[in-house]
Scaffold this motif. Structure first.
Motif, PDB file in Angstrom:
ATOM      1  N   UNK A  97       7.239  13.292 -22.776  1.00 14.23           N
ATOM      2  CA  UNK A  97       5.872  13.789 -22.913  1.00 14.23           C
ATOM      3  C   UNK A  97       5.543  14.119 -24.369  1.00 14.23           C
ATOM      4  N   UNK A  98       6.493  14.724 -25.068  1.00 15.89           N
ATOM      5  CA  UNK A  98       6.259  15.063 -26.474  1.00 15.89           C
ATOM      6  C   UNK A  98       6.033  13.808 -27.310  1.00 15.89           C
ATOM      7  N   UNK A  99       6.811  12.774 -27.037  1.00 19.91           N
ATOM      8  CA  UNK A  99       6.707  11.549 -27.827  1.00 19.91           C
ATOM      9  C   UNK A  99       5.434  10.770 -27.538  1.00 19.91           C
ATOM     10  N   UNK A 100       4.763  11.087 -26.430  1.00 16.72           N
ATOM     11  CA  UNK A 100       3.494  10.421 -26.072  1.00 16.72           C
ATOM     12  C   UNK A 100       2.277  11.260 -26.439  1.00 16.72           C
ATOM     13  N   UNK A 101       2.471  12.334 -27.180  1.00 18.80           N
ATOM     14  CA  UNK A 101       1.345  13.094 -27.694  1.00 18.80           C
ATOM     15  C   UNK A 101       0.765  14.129 -26.759  1.00 18.80           C
ATOM     16  N   UNK A 102       1.464  14.430 -25.663  1.00 15.21           N
ATOM     17  CA  UNK A 102       1.005  15.506 -24.776  1.00 15.21           C
ATOM     18  C   UNK A 102       1.168  16.832 -25.506  1.00 15.21           C
ATOM     19  N   UNK A 103       0.145  17.689 -25.427  1.00 12.83           N
ATOM     20  CA  UNK A 103       0.164  18.926 -26.203  1.00 12.83           C
ATOM     21  C   UNK A 103       1.018  20.037 -25.572  1.00 12.83           C
ATOM     22  N   UNK A 104       1.033  20.086 -24.233  1.00 11.69           N
ATOM     23  CA  UNK A 104       1.767  21.192 -23.602  1.00 11.69           C
ATOM     24  C   UNK A 104       2.206  20.822 -22.196  1.00 11.69           C
ATOM     25  N   UNK A 105       3.196  21.573 -21.715  1.00  9.70           N
ATOM     26  CA  UNK A 105       3.696  21.443 -20.352  1.00  9.70           C
ATOM     27  C   UNK A 105       3.542  22.790 -19.670  1.00  9.70           C
ATOM     28  N   UNK A 106       2.821  22.798 -18.557  1.00  8.45           N
ATOM     29  CA  UNK A 106       2.672  24.009 -17.755  1.00  8.45           C
ATOM     30  C   UNK A 106       3.805  24.045 -16.739  1.00  8.45           C
ATOM     31  N   UNK A 107       4.587  25.117 -16.754  1.00 15.84           N
ATOM     32  CA  UNK A 107       5.757  25.169 -15.882  1.00 15.84           C
ATOM     33  C   UNK A 107       6.060  26.594 -15.440  1.00 15.84           C
ATOM     34  N   UNK A 108       6.548  26.682 -14.218  1.00 14.81           N
ATOM     35  CA  UNK A 108       6.991  27.955 -13.642  1.00 14.81           C
ATOM     36  C   UNK A 108       8.467  28.205 -13.948  1.00 14.81           C
ATOM     37  N   UNK A 109       9.128  27.173 -14.434  1.00 17.60           N
ATOM     38  CA  UNK A 109      10.551  27.305 -14.745  1.00 17.60           C
ATOM     39  C   UNK A 109      11.458  27.186 -13.543  1.00 17.60           C
ATOM     40  N   UNK A 110      10.876  26.827 -12.392  1.00 13.33           N
ATOM     41  CA  UNK A 110      11.649  26.709 -11.156  1.00 13.33           C
ATOM     42  C   UNK A 110      10.712  26.454  -9.998  1.00 13.33           C
ATOM     43  N   UNK A 111      11.238  26.384  -8.774  1.00 14.41           N
ATOM     44  CA  UNK A 111      10.391  26.150  -7.605  1.00 14.41           C
ATOM     45  C   UNK A 111       9.287  27.196  -7.487  1.00 14.41           C
ATOM     46  N   UNK A 112       8.157  26.797  -6.906  1.00 16.00           N
ATOM     47  CA  UNK A 112       6.978  27.661  -6.872  1.00 16.00           C
ATOM     48  C   UNK A 112       7.210  28.955  -6.092  1.00 16.00           C
ATOM     49  N   UNK A 113       8.169  28.946  -5.146  1.00 18.90           N
ATOM     50  CA  UNK A 113       8.398  30.145  -4.337  1.00 18.90           C
ATOM     51  C   UNK A 113       9.229  31.203  -5.066  1.00 18.90           C
ATOM     52  N   UNK A 114       9.778  30.877  -6.225  1.00 16.59           N
ATOM     53  CA  UNK A 114      10.620  31.822  -6.956  1.00 16.59           C
ATOM     54  C   UNK A 114       9.771  32.739  -7.825  1.00 16.59           C
ATOM     55  N   UNK A 115      10.312  33.908  -8.143  1.00 16.53           N
ATOM     56  CA  UNK A 115       9.658  34.814  -9.078  1.00 16.53           C
ATOM     57  C   UNK A 115       9.849  34.298 -10.495  1.00 16.53           C
ATOM     58  N   UNK A 116       8.773  34.301 -11.265  1.00 15.89           N
ATOM     59  CA  UNK A 116       8.899  33.790 -12.626  1.00 15.89           C
ATOM     60  C   UNK A 116       9.859  34.639 -13.453  1.00 15.89           C
ATOM     61  N   UNK A 117       9.972  35.939 -13.120  1.00 11.69           N
ATOM     62  CA  UNK A 117      10.926  36.793 -13.830  1.00 11.69           C
ATOM     63  C   UNK A 117      12.359  36.291 -13.680  1.00 11.69           C
ATOM     64  N   UNK A 118      12.638  35.575 -12.600  1.00 10.57           N
ATOM     65  CA  UNK A 118      13.979  35.038 -12.375  1.00 10.57           C
ATOM     66  C   UNK A 118      14.193  33.686 -13.046  1.00 10.57           C
ATOM     67  N   UNK A 119      13.145  33.156 -13.667  1.00 11.10           N
ATOM     68  CA  UNK A 119      13.221  31.826 -14.282  1.00 11.10           C
ATOM     69  C   UNK A 119      13.176  31.894 -15.808  1.00 11.10           C
ATOM     70  N   UNK A 120      13.301  33.076 -16.370  1.00 11.82           N
ATOM     71  CA  UNK A 120      13.104  33.219 -17.811  1.00 11.82           C
ATOM     72  C   UNK A 120      14.182  32.498 -18.623  1.00 11.82           C
ATOM     73  N   UNK A 121      15.408  32.468 -18.132  1.00  6.89           N
ATOM     74  CA  UNK A 121      16.462  31.756 -18.859  1.00  6.89           C
ATOM     75  C   UNK A 121      16.148  30.272 -18.939  1.00  6.89           C
ATOM     76  N   UNK A 122      15.698  29.709 -17.819  1.00  5.70           N
ATOM     77  CA  UNK A 122      15.351  28.278 -17.814  1.00  5.70           C
ATOM     78  C   UNK A 122      14.156  28.009 -18.722  1.00  5.70           C
ATOM     79  N   UNK A 123      13.153  28.872 -18.662  1.00  2.00           N
ATOM     80  CA  UNK A 123      11.984  28.706 -19.527  1.00  2.00           C
ATOM     81  C   UNK A 123      12.369  28.800 -20.999  1.00  2.00           C
TER      82      UNK A 123
END
Length: 225
Positions: free
Chosen positions: A141-167
């Motif tokens: 995506x970066x090499x094709x000029x996309x400006x940003x990636x929106x991500x939860x860092x994990x499956x949608x049912x997880x708490x984002x606080x638990x995905x901070x390491x992945x993010x």
């Protein structure tokens, strides 16, 4: 801190800007994760936001459900992108996958060609890419000029606080090539923790400014943003 607020139609746009939104992600049908809004909604929102010095990112998604699209749906998205550009949108939010859990490269390249001249965010379809391929996806995506990636860092049912390491891993890997935009389950309560932990300059959500309107509404339905 740039605050991108996800709003459904025009109803809460004025309030969101008054409360400090710097950018609006414009959607319809948040219960299914967001779909493309009507011409009227897009036109009014773009005009209003630009008068208030607020940018508009419009999701381009013809339906809820998965992110595997047929030929007709791809043609719809191409036309919607062209139409939104003509109305003056600042950017579009897109994401297309193959059944094998990788980016639909052919479709994305077509949509990116249509989107030339405006910002592009790859939405939370990213979180449905095979885990072992996600860093490769950031490269693609970066090499094709996309400006940003929106991500939860994990499956949608997880708490984002638990995905901070992945993010954090995404952010470190992306470097200055592409923005990693955390979203999904971010509220005014956990916002300071997320911002300070990840040292980010952009944030996304429906509740990052508190509850908009008199009704208490839930977060995104299928986590696609």
């Amino acid at each position: 801190m740039l605050k991108e607020v996800c709003v459904e139609n025009f109803t809460f746009v004025p309030e969101a800007i008054e409360l400090g939104a710097n950018r609006v992600e414009l959607c319809d049908h948040l219960a299914v994760g967001g779909t493309t809004v009507s011409h009227g909604v897009a036109a009014l929102t773009i005009q209003y936001c630009h008068r208030k010095n607020c940018r508009v990112m419009a999701i381009v998604r013809p339906r809820g459900g998965n992110f595997i699209y047929n030929k007709a749906e791809i043609e719809i998205m191409q036309q919607d992108i062209t139409h939104l550009k003509q109305m003056g949108v600042d950017g579009v939010v897109i994401g297309c996958l193959k059944e094998d859990g990788w980016i639909d490269e052919e479709t994305m390249l077509m949509l990116l060609d249509n989107a030339k001249g405006v910002d592009v965010t790859f939405h939370m379809a990213f979180d449905q890419i095979n885990l072992e391929l996600q860093f490769q996806a950031i490269d693609w995506l970066a090499s094709r000029g996309v400006q940003r990636i929106l991500t939860h860092g994990g499956p949608s049912h997880t708490l984002i606080e638990n995905n901070l390491d992945r993010l954090r891993d995404y952010i470190n890997f992306a470097g200055n090539r592409i923005i990693i935009l955390p979203g999904g389950g971010i509220t005014v309560q956990n916002l300071p923790l997320i911002v300070n932990t990840l040292n980010i300059s952009e944030i996304h959500g429906t509740k990052i400014l508190g509850e908009l309107g008199s009704e208490k509404r839930g977060d995104h339905g299928d986590g696609s943003r």
